[in-house]
Design a protein around this motif. Structure first.
Motif, PDB file in Angstrom:
ATOM      1  N   ALA A 165       0.824  -1.209   0.000  1.00 27.92           N
ATOM      2  CA  ALA A 165       0.000   0.000   0.000  1.00 27.92           C
ATOM      3  C   ALA A 165       0.859   1.260   0.000  1.00 27.92           C
ATOM      4  O   ALA A 165       0.477   2.283  -0.587  1.00 27.92           O
ATOM      5  CB  ALA A 165      -0.941   0.000   1.202  1.00 27.92           C
ATOM      6  N   ASP A 166       2.021   1.205   0.641  1.00 21.40           N
ATOM      7  CA  ASP A 166       2.924   2.359   0.628  1.00 21.40           C
ATOM      8  C   ASP A 166       3.357   2.697  -0.794  1.00 21.40           C
ATOM      9  O   ASP A 166       3.540   3.874  -1.135  1.00 21.40           O
ATOM     10  CB  ASP A 166       4.156   2.079   1.492  1.00 21.40           C
ATOM     11  N   LEU A 167       3.511   1.686  -1.635  1.00 25.26           N
ATOM     12  CA  LEU A 167       3.865   1.934  -3.040  1.00 25.26           C
ATOM     13  C   LEU A 167       2.698   2.564  -3.791  1.00 25.26           C
ATOM     14  O   LEU A 167       2.883   3.481  -4.595  1.00 25.26           O
ATOM     15  CB  LEU A 167       4.283   0.634  -3.719  1.00 25.26           C
ATOM     16  N   TRP A 168       1.487   2.068  -3.562  1.00 31.07           N
ATOM     17  CA  TRP A 168       0.317   2.672  -4.210  1.00 31.07           C
ATOM     18  C   TRP A 168       0.165   4.132  -3.798  1.00 31.07           C
ATOM     19  O   TRP A 168      -0.142   4.987  -4.633  1.00 31.07           O
ATOM     20  CB  TRP A 168      -0.942   1.898  -3.825  1.00 31.07           C
ATOM     21  N   CYS A 169       0.379   4.404  -2.515  1.00 34.04           N
ATOM     22  CA  CYS A 169       0.249   5.784  -2.049  1.00 34.04           C
ATOM     23  C   CYS A 169       1.381   6.653  -2.593  1.00 34.04           C
ATOM     24  O   CYS A 169       1.180   7.848  -2.866  1.00 34.04           O
ATOM     25  CB  CYS A 169       0.209   5.825  -0.520  1.00 34.04           C
ATOM     26  N   ALA A 170       2.561   6.069  -2.782  1.00 38.69           N
ATOM     27  CA  ALA A 170       3.655   6.809  -3.414  1.00 38.69           C
ATOM     28  C   ALA A 170       3.279   7.194  -4.840  1.00 38.69           C
ATOM     29  O   ALA A 170       3.571   8.309  -5.289  1.00 38.69           O
ATOM     30  CB  ALA A 170       4.932   5.975  -3.403  1.00 38.69           C
ATOM     31  N   ALA A 171       2.618   6.283  -5.551  1.00 38.70           N
ATOM     32  CA  ALA A 171       2.158   6.600  -6.907  1.00 38.70           C
ATOM     33  C   ALA A 171       1.158   7.746  -6.879  1.00 38.70           C
ATOM     34  O   ALA A 171       1.189   8.642  -7.733  1.00 38.70           O
ATOM     35  CB  ALA A 171       1.543   5.360  -7.553  1.00 38.70           C
ATOM     36  N   SER A 172       0.270   7.736  -5.898  1.00 35.80           N
ATOM     37  CA  SER A 172      -0.703   8.829  -5.775  1.00 35.80           C
ATOM     38  C   SER A 172       0.005  10.152  -5.512  1.00 35.80           C
ATOM     39  O   SER A 172      -0.345  11.194  -6.086  1.00 35.80           O
ATOM     40  CB  SER A 172      -1.683   8.532  -4.634  1.00 35.80           C
ATOM     41  N   ALA A 173       1.009  10.107  -4.634  1.00 36.54           N
ATOM     42  CA  ALA A 173       1.757  11.328  -4.322  1.00 36.54           C
ATOM     43  C   ALA A 173       2.475  11.852  -5.556  1.00 36.54           C
ATOM     44  O   ALA A 173       2.476  13.062  -5.819  1.00 36.54           O
ATOM     45  CB  ALA A 173       2.753  11.043  -3.205  1.00 36.54           C
TER      46      ALA A 173
END
Length: 329
Positions: A165-173
């Protein structure tokens, strides 16, 4: 079979030939595997990541590198680096974007992940929770052998799911910071070792990614990995399984080879014939299971110093750039 002089009490080639490695299968997915991951992805996409960019920390290889922080699931605030092309200062649009995962142990600087595979590219290099100088979180171990066991008693509490999930949120950022990268298929993913395994778990459910490159990916074919001694985090999981056999049911949901069977986007996998930290059969299982267009680059060894390593790294960098150039053509 690969052969190197080494001091390990086991064979880091595990007696497999290349033909045998390219036939290693993936374990079957639990019936609710896709539902489990889609629900986690949907929750991550709802997070307001609120990215904040710090001052320039370095400028090299055509990019300016800033510190960056963002919010991930559970309200956890994480850090990392943001690489922006120098040309962006002249209002030239960013044409490519990358999320770049890291190995176990995290990263203390962008390091060899810069230069990026393509010009006019931006990238976010996050430190997932518990890992690296900018990913430290109270209560989560920062040592790989302990991190890999954190929350492992349940599929809902296992830290590996939150790291994905940290990677998905990094993509969002990244997309919030660089709006030109919005939309499906606009991002590439790069991940090595730990980051390769996380990438395989993350990619099937997120249409923002259009291509990926995974180097010596971990977490492939857990049932087989549990039978193979190693010098990496998998050894801690093997030991844990000895006293907690029920963990096998949890690991079924975090198998990178199983997840690869749902990956439809073009993917280049660099897998090693000899690797004391990530057993090669698991690496090749990830490649073998990929459902979409795929390329395989065979490395002599991974997680191991040997004569000719520098030339092989150069070859991998060239292959990666050629692969992503095709994706964006």
């Amino acid at each position: 079979m690969a052969s190197f002089v080494h001091g390990f009490p086991f064979d880091p080639a595990y007696g497999r030939t290349l033909d045998e490695l390219t036939a290693v299968p993936a374990p079957p997915a639990p019936d609710d595997f896709a539902d489990f991951w889609r629900a986690r992805h949907d929750a991550a996409r709802e997070v307001a990541t609120d990215p904040e960019v710090g001052p320039v920390e370095d400028e090299r290889d055509g990019v300016r590198i800033h510190g960056v922080t963002y919010t991930s699931v559970g309200g956890v605030r994480l850090g990392g680096w943001l690489a922006l092309p120098v040309e962006s200062a002249a209002a030239e649009p960013v044409r490519h974007g990358f999320v770049i995962g890291h190995g176990y142990g995290g990263r203390a600087e962008p390091g060899p992940d810069v230069p990026l595979p393509l010009p006019s590219a931006a990238a976010i290099l996050p430190c997932v929770r518990g890992m690296g100088s900018r990913g430290l979180v109270a209560g989560i171990p920062d040592v790989s052998a302990e991190h890999v066991l954190h929350g492992i008693a349940s599929r809902d509490s296992y830290v590996i799911g939150d790291c994905v999930a940290d990677l998905w949120c990094a993509a969002s950022a990244l997309q919030e910071l660089v709006p030109e990268l919005g939309g499906p298929g606009r991002l590439g993913y790069l991940g090595e070792s730990f980051g390769g395994g996380l990438g395989a778990l993350a990619l099937p459910w997120d249409d923002r990614f259009g291509a990926a490159q995974l180097t010596v990916p971990t977490f492939g074919n857990h049932p087989l990995r549990l039978t193979l001694p190693c010098a990496g985090s998998g050894e801690a999981v093997r030991a844990y399984r000895g006293t907690h056999p029920e963990v096998v049911d949890v690991l079924r949901y975090f198998d990178a080879a199983t997840a690869a069977g749902f990956v439809q986007l073009p993917t280049l996998v660099a897998a090693a014939l000899f690797d004391p930290s990530v057993p090669p059969p698991g690496q090749f299982a990830v490649h073998n299971a990929l459902a979409g267009e795929k390329e395989l680059l065979v490395l002599p060894a991974g997680h191991f110093e040997y004569e000719g390593l520098a030339q092989d790294v150069d070859g991998l960098v060239a292959a990666r750039s050629a692969f992503f150039a095709q994706w964006t053509a």
